[in-house]
Design an enzyme around this catalytic site. Structure first.
Site, PDB file in Angstrom:
ATOM      1  N   ASN A 154       0.841  -1.196   0.000  1.00 44.83           N
ATOM      2  CA  ASN A 154       0.000   0.000   0.000  1.00 44.83           C
ATOM      3  C   ASN A 154       0.877   1.248   0.000  1.00 44.83           C
ATOM      4  O   ASN A 154       1.970   1.253   0.580  1.00 44.83           O
ATOM      5  CB  ASN A 154      -0.984  -0.005   1.178  1.00 44.83           C
ATOM      6  N   GLU A 197       0.230   5.401   0.634  1.00 43.58           N
ATOM      7  CA  GLU A 197      -0.786   6.380   1.012  1.00 43.58           C
ATOM      8  C   GLU A 197      -0.459   7.765   0.474  1.00 43.58           C
ATOM      9  O   GLU A 197       0.587   7.978  -0.150  1.00 43.58           O
ATOM     10  CB  GLU A 197      -0.922   6.379   2.540  1.00 43.58           C
ATOM     11  N   CYS A 213      -4.113   0.544  -2.585  1.00 43.29           N
ATOM     12  CA  CYS A 213      -3.964  -0.662  -1.753  1.00 43.29           C
ATOM     13  C   CYS A 213      -2.868  -1.568  -2.320  1.00 43.29           C
ATOM     14  O   CYS A 213      -2.537  -1.511  -3.512  1.00 43.29           O
ATOM     15  CB  CYS A 213      -5.259  -1.457  -1.743  1.00 43.29           C
ATOM     16  N   GLU A 245      -3.016  -4.746  -2.954  1.00 44.61           N
ATOM     17  CA  GLU A 245      -3.494  -5.680  -3.989  1.00 44.61           C
ATOM     18  C   GLU A 245      -3.507  -5.023  -5.355  1.00 44.61           C
ATOM     19  O   GLU A 245      -3.118  -5.624  -6.364  1.00 44.61           O
ATOM     20  CB  GLU A 245      -4.939  -6.141  -3.670  1.00 44.61           C
ATOM     21  N   CYS A 262     -10.668  -3.596  -4.312  1.00 50.70           N
ATOM     22  CA  CYS A 262      -9.645  -4.589  -4.686  1.00 50.70           C
ATOM     23  C   CYS A 262     -10.295  -5.918  -5.081  1.00 50.70           C
ATOM     24  O   CYS A 262      -9.856  -6.587  -6.021  1.00 50.70           O
ATOM     25  CB  CYS A 262      -8.645  -4.793  -3.558  1.00 50.70           C
TER      26      CYS A 262
HETATM   27  N1  THU Z   1      -5.267  -1.357   2.465  1.00 46.94           N
HETATM   28  C1  THU Z   1      -4.723  -2.208   1.551  1.00 46.94           C
HETATM   29  O1  THU Z   1      -3.566  -2.050   1.155  1.00 46.94           O
HETATM   30  N2  THU Z   1      -5.493  -3.224   1.071  1.00 46.94           N
HETATM   31  C2  THU Z   1      -6.805  -3.405   1.380  1.00 46.94           C
HETATM   32  O2  THU Z   1      -7.530  -4.085   0.667  1.00 46.94           O
HETATM   33  C3  THU Z   1      -7.331  -2.755   2.593  1.00 46.94           C
HETATM   34  C4  THU Z   1      -6.662  -1.456   2.922  1.00 46.94           C
HETATM   35  C5  THU Z   1      -4.452  -0.254   2.953  1.00 46.94           C
HETATM   36  C6  THU Z   1      -4.892   1.079   2.416  1.00 46.94           C
HETATM   37  C7  THU Z   1      -4.423   2.015   3.493  1.00 46.94           C
HETATM   38  O3  THU Z   1      -3.099   2.390   3.199  1.00 46.94           O
HETATM   39  C8  THU Z   1      -4.413   1.198   4.769  1.00 46.94           C
HETATM   40  O4  THU Z   1      -4.539  -0.156   4.366  1.00 46.94           O
HETATM   41  C9  THU Z   1      -5.535   1.547   5.748  1.00 46.94           C
HETATM   42  O5  THU Z   1      -6.774   1.482   5.107  1.00 46.94           O
END
Ligand code: THU
Length: 303
Positions: free
Chosen positions: A210, A212, A221, A223, A256
């Site tokens: 991930n 941000e 995300c 995935e 995702c």
């Molecule tokens: N996140 C993911 O990487 N994959 C998901 O399917 C759920 C959420 C990440 C996004 C964000 O950086 C952090 O988790 C909190 O939501």
């Protein structure tokens, strides 16, 4: 496209993007040999058809895994790279390249060999294609020395496209790769690190994490980061995904799940867990029942 693929039998599920994959294998073989602008035809047939062909063309009344019919008659001890003039004579305007000949693959035999080696059918078809490509470039395995040279060329070409005869990657290993990917997470806002690793139908793995953004909604995300890498590398079918969260189980978010659906059917194994706490395996169908798929809109994701 280095190859022209023809199916004499119905295309099995999961092999819809085979032509692109075998094209990459063929290109790697040409590169290993050191030739350019070549191609060949691949026909996929059943056991009975290859037996008939073997009897008609080689007087051998039995089925085999692959047959190769070169257009070029290579002088003894020479392979394609040392015969540029002979190759040039085989330029095929229809194919737009030098036609090295025909490769005929027995799907039933490829399937049983894939089972024997514990890897995917696509990977076995990649192996047989590379073997045939080197026959079409003048290699043979009549004695141990020739055989060793041919094997070495095949291995070099196949490892260049990430295809080995190793057993298919395990769930444990895919999860481990997701944990590695998690280390690169950029998550200064949530402090929740997520890692993912996608296994594609042709046996390659793609990691993602991930990342941000100060504008929270611009976050990507893990995935979708892994999926982007896979798609950009030409993959179109996913065989499995592992996802790990640093402090809790990283259940894939709704977006995702829908993105995975684009390139997988509902049987896709989704390996989800928390770092250091193990994982569980669900199918995409369990996570996203009643989903909208590309087929529902008449789209073939393989073309
Ligand atoms: N996140 C993911 O990487 N994959 C998901 O399917 C759920 C959420 C990440 C996004 C964000 O950086 C952090 O988790 C909190 O939501």
């Amino acid at each position: 496209m280095a190859i022209e693929l023809q199916w004499d039998i119905p295309v099995p599920e999961g092999l819809e993007d085979l032509e692109a994959f075998l094209g990459r294998v063929a290109d790697a073989c040409f590169k290993t040999e050191g030739i350019e602008g070549a191609g060949f035809a691949i026909r996929i047939v059943d056991d009975a058809a290859i037996r008939t062909l073997n009897r008609q063309m080689r007087n051998i009344d039995s089925a085999t895994d692959v047959l190769s019919f070169p257009t070029v008659n290579y002088p003894a001890g020479r392979t394609a790279r040392r015969c540029p003039k002979r190759l040039a004579r085989e330029y095929d305007p229809g194919m737009g390249c030098v036609n090295l000949g025909d490769c005929v693959i027995n799907l039933g035999r490829a399937r049983s060999q894939a089972e024997e080696y514990g890897h995917s059918l696509a990977r076995e078809l990649g192996y047989l294609t590379a073997h045939s490509a080197f026959h079409l470039m003048g290699y043979d395995h009549m004695n141990e020395e020739e055989k060793a040279v041919m094997r070495d060329m095949e291995e070099r070409a196949l490892s260049a496209v990430g295809v080995t005869r190793e057993p298919e990657i395990s769930h444990d290993r895919l999860f481990e790769l997701a944990c590695e990917a998690m280390q690169n997470s950029y998550s200064p806002y949530s402090h929740f690190k997520v890692g993912a690793c996608i296994l594609t139908a042709d046996g390659r793995t793609f990691k993602g994490c991930n990342f941000e953004n100060a504008s929270y909604g611009a976050t990507i995300c893990a995935e979708r980061c892994a999926a982007s890498c896979a798609i950009a590398a030409g993959a179109r079918r996913f065989a499995a995904i592992a996802v790990v969260g640093s402090t809790a189980v990283a259940w894939p978010c709704g977006i995702c799940r829908q993105v995975l659906r684009e390139f997988s059917d509902l049987s896709l194994p989704v390996i989800v867990g928390a770092y250091g706490k193990g994982y569980t395996v669900k199918t995409l169908g369990e996570l996203l029942p009643e989903s909208l798929s590309p087929e529902d809109l008449g789209v073939d994701t393989n073309s």
